[in-house]
Write a protein that holds these residues in place. Structure first.
Motif, PDB file in Angstrom:
ATOM      1  N   MET A   1       0.988  -1.077  -0.043  1.00 40.43           N
ATOM      2  CA  MET A   1      -0.026  -0.086   0.027  1.00 40.43           C
ATOM      3  C   MET A   1       0.946   1.233  -0.074  1.00 40.43           C
ATOM      4  SD  MET A   1      -2.938   1.205   2.903  1.00 40.43           S
ATOM      5  CE  MET A   1      -4.105   0.040   2.179  1.00 40.43           C
ATOM      6  N   ASP A   2       0.621   2.136  -0.844  1.00 35.81           N
ATOM      7  CA  ASP A   2       1.473   3.369  -1.073  1.00 35.81           C
ATOM      8  C   ASP A   2       0.750   4.411  -0.359  1.00 35.81           C
ATOM      9  OD1 ASP A   2      -0.394   4.241  -2.821  1.00 35.81           O
ATOM     10  OD2 ASP A   2       0.666   4.405  -4.581  1.00 35.81           O
ATOM     11  N   SER A   3       1.326   5.687  -0.181  1.00 34.91           N
ATOM     12  CA  SER A   3       0.863   6.771   0.763  1.00 34.91           C
ATOM     13  C   SER A   3      -0.634   7.348  -0.159  1.00 34.91           C
ATOM     14  CB  SER A   3       1.824   7.981   0.808  1.00 34.91           C
ATOM     15  OG  SER A   3       2.105   8.444  -0.429  1.00 34.91           O
ATOM     16  N   THR A   4      -0.744   7.220  -1.371  1.00 39.35           N
ATOM     17  CA  THR A   4      -2.058   7.460  -1.905  1.00 39.35           C
ATOM     18  C   THR A   4      -3.100   6.562  -1.306  1.00 39.35           C
ATOM     19  OG1 THR A   4      -0.853   8.197  -3.740  1.00 39.35           O
ATOM     20  CG2 THR A   4      -3.070   7.740  -4.188  1.00 39.35           C
ATOM     21  N   ILE A   6      -3.416   5.215   1.418  1.00 43.49           N
ATOM     22  CA  ILE A   6      -3.543   5.801   2.775  1.00 43.49           C
ATOM     23  C   ILE A   6      -4.590   6.696   2.870  1.00 43.49           C
ATOM     24  CG2 ILE A   6      -2.514   6.401   5.119  1.00 43.49           C
ATOM     25  CD1 ILE A   6       0.020   4.425   4.187  1.00 43.49           C
ATOM     26  N   LEU A   7      -4.129   7.789   2.057  1.00 38.29           N
ATOM     27  CA  LEU A   7      -5.052   8.930   1.934  1.00 38.29           C
ATOM     28  C   LEU A   7      -6.352   8.747   1.679  1.00 38.29           C
ATOM     29  CD1 LEU A   7      -2.124  11.323   0.748  1.00 38.29           C
ATOM     30  CD2 LEU A   7      -2.994  11.171   3.062  1.00 38.29           C
ATOM     31  N   ILE A   8      -6.435   8.112   0.514  1.00 38.26           N
ATOM     32  CA  ILE A   8      -7.697   7.738   0.136  1.00 38.26           C
ATOM     33  C   ILE A   8      -8.551   6.981   1.155  1.00 38.26           C
ATOM     34  CG2 ILE A   8      -9.059   5.969  -1.616  1.00 38.26           C
ATOM     35  CD1 ILE A   8      -6.886   6.643  -3.487  1.00 38.26           C
ATOM     36  N   ASN A   9      -7.973   5.918   1.940  1.00 41.77           N
ATOM     37  CA  ASN A   9      -8.563   5.374   3.347  1.00 41.77           C
ATOM     38  C   ASN A   9      -9.010   6.518   4.194  1.00 41.77           C
ATOM     39  OD1 ASN A   9      -8.508   2.795   1.996  1.00 41.77           O
ATOM     40  ND2 ASN A   9      -6.706   2.317   2.864  1.00 41.77           N
ATOM     41  N   ILE A  10      -8.067   7.277   4.386  1.00 40.15           N
ATOM     42  CA  ILE A  10      -8.713   8.427   5.424  1.00 40.15           C
ATOM     43  C   ILE A  10      -9.844   9.284   4.794  1.00 40.15           C
ATOM     44  CG2 ILE A  10      -7.939  10.770   6.396  1.00 40.15           C
ATOM     45  CD1 ILE A  10      -5.007   9.315   6.382  1.00 40.15           C
ATOM     46  N   ARG A  11      -9.734   9.454   3.653  1.00 42.32           N
ATOM     47  CA  ARG A  11     -10.904  10.099   3.115  1.00 42.32           C
ATOM     48  C   ARG A  11     -12.236   9.407   2.996  1.00 42.32           C
ATOM     49  NH1 ARG A  11      -7.673  11.554  -1.584  1.00 42.32           N
ATOM     50  NH2 ARG A  11      -9.118  10.601  -2.865  1.00 42.32           N
ATOM     51  N   LYS A  12     -12.071   8.110   2.839  1.00 40.47           N
ATOM     52  CA  LYS A  12     -13.337   7.091   2.863  1.00 40.47           C
ATOM     53  C   LYS A  12     -14.011   7.395   4.341  1.00 40.47           C
ATOM     54  CE  LYS A  12     -11.999   3.785  -0.577  1.00 40.47           C
ATOM     55  NZ  LYS A  12     -11.825   1.864  -0.297  1.00 40.47           N
ATOM     56  N   ILE A  13     -13.065   7.300   5.358  1.00 46.14           N
ATOM     57  CA  ILE A  13     -13.590   7.207   6.673  1.00 46.14           C
ATOM     58  C   ILE A  13     -14.380   8.639   6.911  1.00 46.14           C
ATOM     59  CG2 ILE A  13     -12.984   7.322   9.128  1.00 46.14           C
ATOM     60  CD1 ILE A  13     -10.583   5.408   8.408  1.00 46.14           C
ATOM     61  N   LEU A  14     -13.598   9.722   6.627  1.00 45.43           N
ATOM     62  CA  LEU A  14     -14.484  11.109   6.518  1.00 45.43           C
ATOM     63  C   LEU A  14     -15.587  11.017   6.080  1.00 45.43           C
ATOM     64  CD1 LEU A  14     -11.075  13.443   6.728  1.00 45.43           C
ATOM     65  CD2 LEU A  14     -12.494  12.604   8.889  1.00 45.43           C
ATOM     66  N   ARG A  15     -15.445  10.685   4.623  1.00 48.14           N
ATOM     67  CA  ARG A  15     -16.654  10.729   3.890  1.00 48.14           C
ATOM     68  C   ARG A  15     -18.027   9.986   4.523  1.00 48.14           C
ATOM     69  NH1 ARG A  15     -19.635  12.541   0.044  1.00 48.14           N
ATOM     70  NH2 ARG A  15     -20.441  11.420  -1.624  1.00 48.14           N
ATOM     71  N   SER A  16     -17.630   8.802   4.973  1.00 45.92           N
ATOM     72  CA  SER A  16     -18.598   7.906   5.689  1.00 45.92           C
ATOM     73  C   SER A  16     -19.169   8.844   6.912  1.00 45.92           C
ATOM     74  CB  SER A  16     -18.141   6.638   6.061  1.00 45.92           C
ATOM     75  OG  SER A  16     -17.701   5.977   4.881  1.00 45.92           O
ATOM     76  N   VAL A  17     -18.503   9.386   7.663  1.00 47.22           N
ATOM     77  CA  VAL A  17     -18.942   9.988   8.847  1.00 47.22           C
ATOM     78  C   VAL A  17     -19.990  11.085   8.425  1.00 47.22           C
ATOM     79  CG1 VAL A  17     -18.283  11.338  10.827  1.00 47.22           C
ATOM     80  CG2 VAL A  17     -16.924   9.387  10.265  1.00 47.22           C
ATOM     81  N   ASN A  18     -19.389  11.896   7.203  1.00 51.95           N
ATOM     82  CA  ASN A  18     -20.092  12.984   6.814  1.00 51.95           C
ATOM     83  C   ASN A  18     -21.358  12.505   6.170  1.00 51.95           C
ATOM     84  OD1 ASN A  18     -20.746  15.456   6.013  1.00 51.95           O
ATOM     85  ND2 ASN A  18     -19.325  15.853   4.304  1.00 51.95           N
ATOM     86  N   LEU A  19     -21.255  11.637   5.623  1.00 53.85           N
ATOM     87  CA  LEU A  19     -22.708  10.985   4.715  1.00 53.85           C
ATOM     88  C   LEU A  19     -23.669  10.315   5.824  1.00 53.85           C
ATOM     89  CD1 LEU A  19     -21.152   9.204   1.590  1.00 53.85           C
ATOM     90  CD2 LEU A  19     -22.447  11.041   1.782  1.00 53.85           C
ATOM     91  N   GLU A  20     -23.202   9.656   6.786  1.00 50.57           N
ATOM     92  CA  GLU A  20     -24.059   9.337   7.895  1.00 50.57           C
ATOM     93  C   GLU A  20     -24.671  10.395   8.585  1.00 50.57           C
ATOM     94  OE1 GLU A  20     -23.671   6.334  11.885  1.00 50.57           O
ATOM     95  OE2 GLU A  20     -22.331   7.984  11.836  1.00 50.57           O
TER      96      GLU A  20
END
Length: 159
Positions: A1-4, A6-20
């Motif tokens: 897994m490269d840094s991109t 990891i950043l995409i996974n962080i955005r997924k978490i934030l987006r999921s919280v926002n959508l919820e």
């Protein structure tokens, strides 16, 4: 897994919280901090707590809690009850309307995560915790004040 990744996974978490948060607001007319306030009051003796206790639980400042409480009181989800022994103190109390709404809302994402973590081995939980600590160190955000929960208001205020 490269840094991109990891950043995409962080955005997924934030987006999921926002959508919820947006979904709960749209479907039930309540914000996550308001829902957390109702949940907290539901667990307290006599279904009541002081302003300071709610503020401490949500890790939000007093003025933010005042706004949350005022909006909830207008919707009759909570009531302010003065302390008969000390008129300077008032309690925020869960009402029947608030309890009914609470029973109709789904389990929040962080509650689902907590339940899954409880079923996970202590070694795996420690591994996950260490990974987050390392990520926080790498991002240089160790001193950022954080509530135990992320709210849409926090995400939007940081933009």
């Amino acid at each position: 897994m490269d840094s991109t990744s990891i950043l995409i996974n962080i955005r997924k978490i934030l987006r999921s919280v926002n959508l919820e948060s947006k979904r709960i607001q749209k479907e039930y007319g309540i914000s996550i901090p308001q829902l957390l306030t109702l949940s907290y009051l539901n667990t307290q003796p006599e279904f009541k707590a002081t302003h300071k206790q709610v503020s401490s639980y949500l890790n939000l400042n007093s003025s933010t809690i005042s706004g949350i409480i005022s909006r909830m009181e207008k919707k009759s989800w909570i009531a302010r009850i003065p302390d008969p022994k000390d008129r300077r103190i008032s309690y925020i109390t869960l009402t029947a309307f608030g309890q009914k709404l609470l029973s109709e809302t789904p389990q929040l994402m962080h509650e689902q995560l907590a339940a899954k973590l409880e079923k996970t081995s202590p070694e795996k939980v420690k591994e996950l915790e260490s990974a987050f600590e390392l990520l926080i160190e790498f991002m240089g955000i160790k001193d950022v004040d954080a509530s135990p929960l992320i709210t849409v208001e926090e995400i939007n205020s940081d933009i």
